[in-house]
Design a protein around this motif. Sequence first.
Motif, PDB file in Angstrom:
ATOM      1  N   GLY A  32       0.615  -1.365  -0.073  1.00 27.52           N
ATOM      2  CA  GLY A  32      -0.082  -0.069   0.022  1.00 27.52           C
ATOM      3  C   GLY A  32       0.636   1.334   0.114  1.00 27.52           C
ATOM      4  O   GLY A  32       0.446   2.448   0.395  1.00 27.52           O
ATOM      5  N   LEU A  33       1.965   1.174  -0.564  1.00 34.51           N
ATOM      6  CA  LEU A  33       3.028   2.331  -0.581  1.00 34.51           C
ATOM      7  C   LEU A  33       2.437   3.438  -1.703  1.00 34.51           C
ATOM      8  O   LEU A  33       2.078   2.952  -2.696  1.00 34.51           O
ATOM      9  N   ARG A  92       7.301   6.071   8.131  1.00 30.28           N
ATOM     10  CA  ARG A  92       6.861   6.726   7.005  1.00 30.28           C
ATOM     11  C   ARG A  92       5.696   5.956   6.452  1.00 30.28           C
ATOM     12  O   ARG A  92       4.717   6.537   6.047  1.00 30.28           O
ATOM     13  N   VAL A  93       6.003   4.732   5.821  1.00 27.22           N
ATOM     14  CA  VAL A  93       5.039   4.053   5.196  1.00 27.22           C
ATOM     15  C   VAL A  93       3.901   3.805   5.910  1.00 27.22           C
ATOM     16  O   VAL A  93       2.756   3.805   5.492  1.00 27.22           O
ATOM     17  N   ALA A  94       3.992   3.351   7.137  1.00 26.36           N
ATOM     18  CA  ALA A  94       2.875   3.190   8.069  1.00 26.36           C
ATOM     19  C   ALA A  94       1.964   4.515   8.404  1.00 26.36           C
ATOM     20  O   ALA A  94       0.831   4.305   8.298  1.00 26.36           O
ATOM     21  N   ARG A  95       2.577   5.538   8.409  1.00 26.28           N
ATOM     22  CA  ARG A  95       2.163   6.783   8.657  1.00 26.28           C
ATOM     23  C   ARG A  95       1.024   7.114   7.667  1.00 26.28           C
ATOM     24  O   ARG A  95      -0.015   7.354   7.708  1.00 26.28           O
ATOM     25  N   GLU A  96       1.765   7.050   6.340  1.00 22.90           N
ATOM     26  CA  GLU A  96       0.804   7.579   5.147  1.00 22.90           C
ATOM     27  C   GLU A  96      -0.217   6.384   4.694  1.00 22.90           C
ATOM     28  O   GLU A  96      -1.224   6.527   4.120  1.00 22.90           O
ATOM     29  N   PHE A  97       0.045   5.288   5.303  1.00 21.98           N
ATOM     30  CA  PHE A  97      -0.978   4.067   4.983  1.00 21.98           C
ATOM     31  C   PHE A  97      -2.078   4.403   5.771  1.00 21.98           C
ATOM     32  O   PHE A  97      -3.244   4.319   5.118  1.00 21.98           O
ATOM     33  N   LEU A 101      -6.077   5.424   4.349  1.00 25.62           N
ATOM     34  CA  LEU A 101      -7.218   4.592   4.742  1.00 25.62           C
ATOM     35  C   LEU A 101      -8.262   5.604   5.281  1.00 25.62           C
ATOM     36  O   LEU A 101      -9.470   5.426   4.958  1.00 25.62           O
ATOM     37  N   ALA A 102      -7.809   6.556   5.866  1.00 26.42           N
ATOM     38  CA  ALA A 102      -8.817   7.586   6.637  1.00 26.42           C
ATOM     39  C   ALA A 102      -9.486   8.354   5.565  1.00 26.42           C
ATOM     40  O   ALA A 102     -10.793   8.641   5.410  1.00 26.42           O
ATOM     41  N   ALA A 103      -8.648   8.722   4.561  1.00 25.28           N
ATOM     42  CA  ALA A 103      -9.157   9.472   3.564  1.00 25.28           C
ATOM     43  C   ALA A 103     -10.227   8.792   2.642  1.00 25.28           C
ATOM     44  O   ALA A 103     -11.117   9.387   1.971  1.00 25.28           O
ATOM     45  N   LEU A 136       2.011   4.218  12.639  1.00 20.79           N
ATOM     46  CA  LEU A 136       0.506   3.986  12.652  1.00 20.79           C
ATOM     47  C   LEU A 136      -0.256   4.938  13.911  1.00 20.79           C
ATOM     48  O   LEU A 136      -1.107   5.429  13.471  1.00 20.79           O
ATOM     49  N   ASP A 137       0.322   5.315  14.902  1.00 23.20           N
ATOM     50  CA  ASP A 137       0.067   6.291  15.852  1.00 23.20           C
ATOM     51  C   ASP A 137      -0.109   7.485  15.235  1.00 23.20           C
ATOM     52  O   ASP A 137      -0.881   8.430  15.461  1.00 23.20           O
ATOM     53  N   GLN A 138       1.032   7.864  14.501  1.00 25.80           N
ATOM     54  CA  GLN A 138       1.304   9.176  13.901  1.00 25.80           C
ATOM     55  C   GLN A 138       0.104   9.384  12.811  1.00 25.80           C
ATOM     56  O   GLN A 138      -0.749  10.455  12.691  1.00 25.80           O
ATOM     57  N   GLY A 139      -0.004   8.290  12.020  1.00 25.03           N
ATOM     58  CA  GLY A 139      -1.278   8.317  11.221  1.00 25.03           C
ATOM     59  C   GLY A 139      -2.678   8.702  11.543  1.00 25.03           C
ATOM     60  O   GLY A 139      -3.357   9.255  11.006  1.00 25.03           O
ATOM     61  N   VAL A 140      -2.896   7.924  12.857  1.00 26.49           N
ATOM     62  CA  VAL A 140      -4.200   8.013  13.590  1.00 26.49           C
ATOM     63  C   VAL A 140      -4.428   9.656  13.885  1.00 26.49           C
ATOM     64  O   VAL A 140      -5.320  10.161  13.786  1.00 26.49           O
ATOM     65  N   GLU A 141      -3.210  10.245  14.440  1.00 28.29           N
ATOM     66  CA  GLU A 141      -3.243  11.561  14.720  1.00 28.29           C
ATOM     67  C   GLU A 141      -3.416  12.530  13.648  1.00 28.29           C
ATOM     68  O   GLU A 141      -4.120  13.386  13.797  1.00 28.29           O
TER      69      GLU A 141
END
Length: 373
Positions: A32-33, A92-97, A101-103, A136-141
Motif C-alpha cells: 500500500g505504498l 513513514r510508510v505506516a503513517r501514510e498508509f 485509509l482514513a481519506a 500508525l500512531d502518527q497516522g491516526v493523529e
Amino acid sequence: MNAAADEYLMPGGGASITALPKVSLHDHLDGGLRPQTIIELGEEIGLELPATDAPALAEWFAEKSDSGSLVEYLKTFDITTAVMQTQHGLARVAREFVQDLAADGVIYGEIRWAPEQHVARGLTLDQTVEAVQEGLDQGVEDARAAGHSIRVGQLVSAMRHADRGLEIAELASRHYGRGVVGFDIAGAEAGFPAGNLRDAFDFLAQHYIPATVHAGEADGLDSIRGALFDGRALRLGHGVRLAEDVHTAREDDENTYVTLGPLAQWVKDREIALELSPSSNLQTGAIEQWGDDLVDHPFDLLYQLGFRVTVNTDNRLMSATSLSRELFLLAETFGYDLTDLAVFQLNAAASTFLPLEDREELADRIATGFDEA
C-alpha cells in the motif's frame, strides 16, 4: 494520484461510497505504498527503480501485478520491502498508509505485514514492530487533525515458506495488546500448508491470540482445511476457492440447485469470514477456473448462499485500488445497493479481532453512517 484520494459514488450516482464508514480486514502494509514515497525512499538508499516518476511507477506495479500468477505477483514486493528496511522507512510508510485509509472512509483497519522481511539493514524484529506502530500512531493523529476518526491494529505475519513461524508468533505475543491484534501467515501458498507452522499456532492458541490464515487463493480446499484445523483460523485470507466445495446442478431451464460440501458447510455454519479481494483475485488467477472477469468471481454466489463475505483490497498499490473502488466495482457488476454494502461492512466489523464491546460499537457506527447516507 492515490486511489484513496478518488471519490466513488454508487453506480448511477447517489451516495458517496468513499464517505461511508468502512472496515478493512485484509490490507498489506508492503502493498500500500505511495509511488512517490517509493521514489524518495529509494533515492535515500540508492535503489534502482523501473520508473522515476510516480505515475509511471504506479503503472509499472499495476502491469507487473496483472500476471495471473500469485508467485509472479509477489515479485513486485521486492521493491516495496527494499525501502522498508529502516526505522524511518517503516514509520513513514505506516503513517501514510493510515492517512490513505482514513481519506477513503475507513474507520477501522487491520494492517498485516511480515517483520521478518524488514531486518536486512540491521533492525531487530521488535524494532520493526515498534517502528510500524510509531507510524500508525502518527497516522491516526494526522487523520484526527484532518477530521477523520480511525482505529488500526497490526496483524503480524509469518512467511509460510520460512522456518520462523514460532519466532514470529512469540514476537506477536510480546506486542499483543500494544498495537498488535492478531497473527497471519502469508507468502506462496501451494506447497506450504498451515500445518508446517503447527508449533506457532499451538503457541498462539495457548496465549489466546487470534489468527487469520491466507488460504484458498493459490491453493484449494486442502489449504483451507489446514488453515482451519491446523491454524485454528478465525478468518480465511481470501478463501475464494472455498467455492470449489459449492456444487450446482441445473434441473431445468429455470431452476438451479446448490449443495454445499462439508468444508463449505462448516465455514458457513460457523460464520468464518472470507476476506475476499476481488481485483487481486483476478490479478493472481485465484478465480481462473470460473473465468477472468469480475462477473465470474464467486463473490455473489457466496454472498447469496449466506457466507460471511467481506470486501478487501489486499494490496492497494498493486491493484491500483481502494476499498471504496472495490465496493463500487462489486455494486456495478452485481447490482448491489447500499443495503448490500452495509452487510459487507457489518460482516467485517463482526469479524475484527477487537473485543466484543468494541465490535458492537463499530457496528453501530457503520449502521448510523449508512442510515444517514
